[in-house]
Design a protein around this motif. Sequence first.
Motif, short mmCIF file in Angstrom:
data_model
loop_
_atom_site.label_atom_id
_atom_site.label_comp_id
_atom_site.label_asym_id
_atom_site.label_seq_id
_atom_site.Cartn_x
_atom_site.Cartn_y
_atom_site.Cartn_z
N THR A 36 47.22 15.82 -2.04
CA THR A 36 46.43 15.32 -3.01
C THR A 36 45.06 14.71 -2.34
N GLU A 37 43.91 14.91 -3.04
CA GLU A 37 43.05 14.31 -2.77
C GLU A 37 42.45 13.45 -3.51
N HIS A 38 42.49 12.08 -2.87
CA HIS A 38 42.26 10.69 -3.43
C HIS A 38 40.81 10.30 -3.36
N SER A 39 40.08 10.58 -2.22
CA SER A 39 38.97 9.91 -1.70
C SER A 39 37.86 10.65 -1.55
N ILE A 40 37.45 11.66 -2.21
CA ILE A 40 36.27 12.33 -1.84
C ILE A 40 35.16 12.00 -2.61
N GLY A 41 34.12 11.27 -2.28
CA GLY A 41 33.06 10.98 -2.98
C GLY A 41 31.79 11.82 -3.00
N ALA A 42 30.68 11.63 -3.58
CA ALA A 42 29.72 12.41 -3.62
C ALA A 42 28.89 12.98 -2.34
N ALA B 236 39.42 24.06 6.81
CA ALA B 236 40.48 24.78 7.60
C ALA B 236 41.80 24.14 7.42
N GLY B 237 41.97 23.00 7.39
CA GLY B 237 43.48 22.45 7.10
C GLY B 237 43.95 22.79 5.49
N GLU B 238 42.59 22.68 4.61
CA GLU B 238 43.30 23.00 3.16
C GLU B 238 43.74 24.33 3.04
N ARG B 239 43.37 25.26 3.90
CA ARG B 239 43.93 26.80 3.74
C ARG B 239 45.51 26.84 4.08
N LEU B 240 45.86 25.86 4.70
CA LEU B 240 47.24 25.98 5.15
C LEU B 240 48.32 25.37 4.14
N THR C 269 48.33 24.11 -2.50
CA THR C 269 47.65 23.55 -3.79
C THR C 269 46.97 22.11 -3.37
N THR C 270 45.86 21.92 -3.70
CA THR C 270 45.22 20.56 -3.46
C THR C 270 45.06 19.99 -4.94
N VAL C 271 45.56 18.90 -4.96
CA VAL C 271 45.71 18.03 -6.07
C VAL C 271 44.40 17.12 -6.15
N ALA C 272 43.63 17.31 -7.29
CA ALA C 272 42.55 16.38 -7.47
C ALA C 272 42.88 15.51 -8.51
N VAL C 273 42.38 14.06 -8.32
CA VAL C 273 42.91 12.92 -9.21
C VAL C 273 41.97 12.91 -10.40
N ALA D 201 37.97 17.63 -8.59
CA ALA D 201 37.99 19.03 -8.62
C ALA D 201 36.65 19.83 -8.60
N GLU D 202 35.59 19.33 -9.13
CA GLU D 202 34.32 19.69 -8.90
C GLU D 202 33.67 19.69 -7.53
N ARG D 203 34.11 18.64 -6.87
CA ARG D 203 33.48 18.15 -5.60
C ARG D 203 34.31 19.02 -4.67
N LEU D 204 35.68 19.39 -4.80
CA LEU D 204 36.22 20.27 -3.80
C LEU D 204 35.70 21.63 -3.86
N ARG D 205 35.61 22.09 -5.38
CA ARG D 205 34.71 23.60 -5.60
C ARG D 205 33.46 23.58 -4.99
N HIS D 206 32.74 22.32 -5.01
CA HIS D 206 31.45 22.51 -4.36
C HIS D 206 31.52 22.70 -2.67
N TRP D 207 32.65 22.22 -2.35
CA TRP D 207 32.65 22.07 -0.87
C TRP D 207 33.22 23.59 -0.37
N GLY D 208 33.74 24.37 -1.37
CA GLY D 208 34.19 25.51 -0.91
C GLY D 208 35.86 25.78 -1.13
#
Length: 380
Positions: free
Chosen positions: A107-113, A131-135, A138-142, A147-154
């Motif tokens: 779960t991704e709780h704390s990613i800001g802009a 690198a860790g996310e690929r292991l 699923t990554t849960v966005a709160v 979710a949009e920030r995660l997609r922007h990150w790749g």
Amino acid sequence: MKALHVITGLGVGGAEQQLRLLLRHLPAQCDVVTLTNPGPVAEGLTADGVEVTHLGMTGNRDVGVLPRLTRLIRAGGYDLVHTHLYRACLYGRIAARIAGVEAVVATEHSIGATRLEGRPHSAGVRGLYLAGERLGRTTVAVSPTVAERLRHWGVPGQRIRVIPNGIEAPRFRYDAARRKEARAFHGLPEEAYIVGGVGRLAPGKRFDLLVQALALLPLDVWLLLVGGGPEAEVLRRTARDLGVADRVVLTGERPYLPDSRDDAPDLVALLSAMDVLASPSPEESFGLAVVEALAAGLPVLYASCPAVEDLAADAAPGARRVTGGAGAYAREVLRLRAAGPGERTVPDVVHRYDIAHTARQLMDLYTATLAGSNPEVSSP
């Protein structure tokens, strides 16, 4: 189903308290590992009957925790590993894969802009995160914003699922008796107009703006800050320098769920004691304190709150976004005070974030992950 939750620490924080609340509603056998800081939430989880293990990690580069965590996962016979917060997500995903557990959710709780848990976004932070996310599976966005920030990150969109934070809304219902008791405990005058803030006392939360705003407000306006953190003394010093120290109360960390061994007012009682909640943090992933305040029937002033901003404008009529500095907050407080106390009604947005619904969505994701599929999970 047997699941292990791995989290960086268990002090009184939004992600930590959300985990405890979630485990009260998940119909699965869950244990918890904290890499460091087994604080009040660890005690609360233990009181709830959850087995909590502290691995004693000494810092971000204490790689010795990896074999210890791997052995624990193997010995526990876990079907699924669920990780929370940056450090735990990295080490937990690696350890789960080494231990042979392929069903890994984070779960991704704390990613800001611009920051991730206080760390500035940098190529190194982003590269290690990806690198860790690929292991995991699923990554849960709160929130949709996260979710949009995660997609922007790749992070590939098909690996992201939006499952929002949740609360037990009835617990936050306004209570006039508890309001009076909480004010008396902290020396707040019954007739004072109380501006509240809830959260970790860290630079990114910008509670200094509220102290500065207090200096622009009448003497019957007080500031009540609920939380602990490294900025506590800085805020006290700022209040002294501005001549408002006698109207500022810092409660320290207060639990979401009451502790029978502690006579001090809990978070719910303190929300009843407030007249408005202000959340000046410019980068929130969800805005849990705002939703809790709305559940208490409070008007809210906020700088960033995806939990409100991702919904229709009429979902939270009592919440207003504030752009600007201390002067802007002071003006809004004066406007609300002049309007007089409201009915403490609970807006529609609160009912959208029910913890039981969040738990059901997460269990659906667990079941699908163990089955090897990755279905869509609906947002509230």
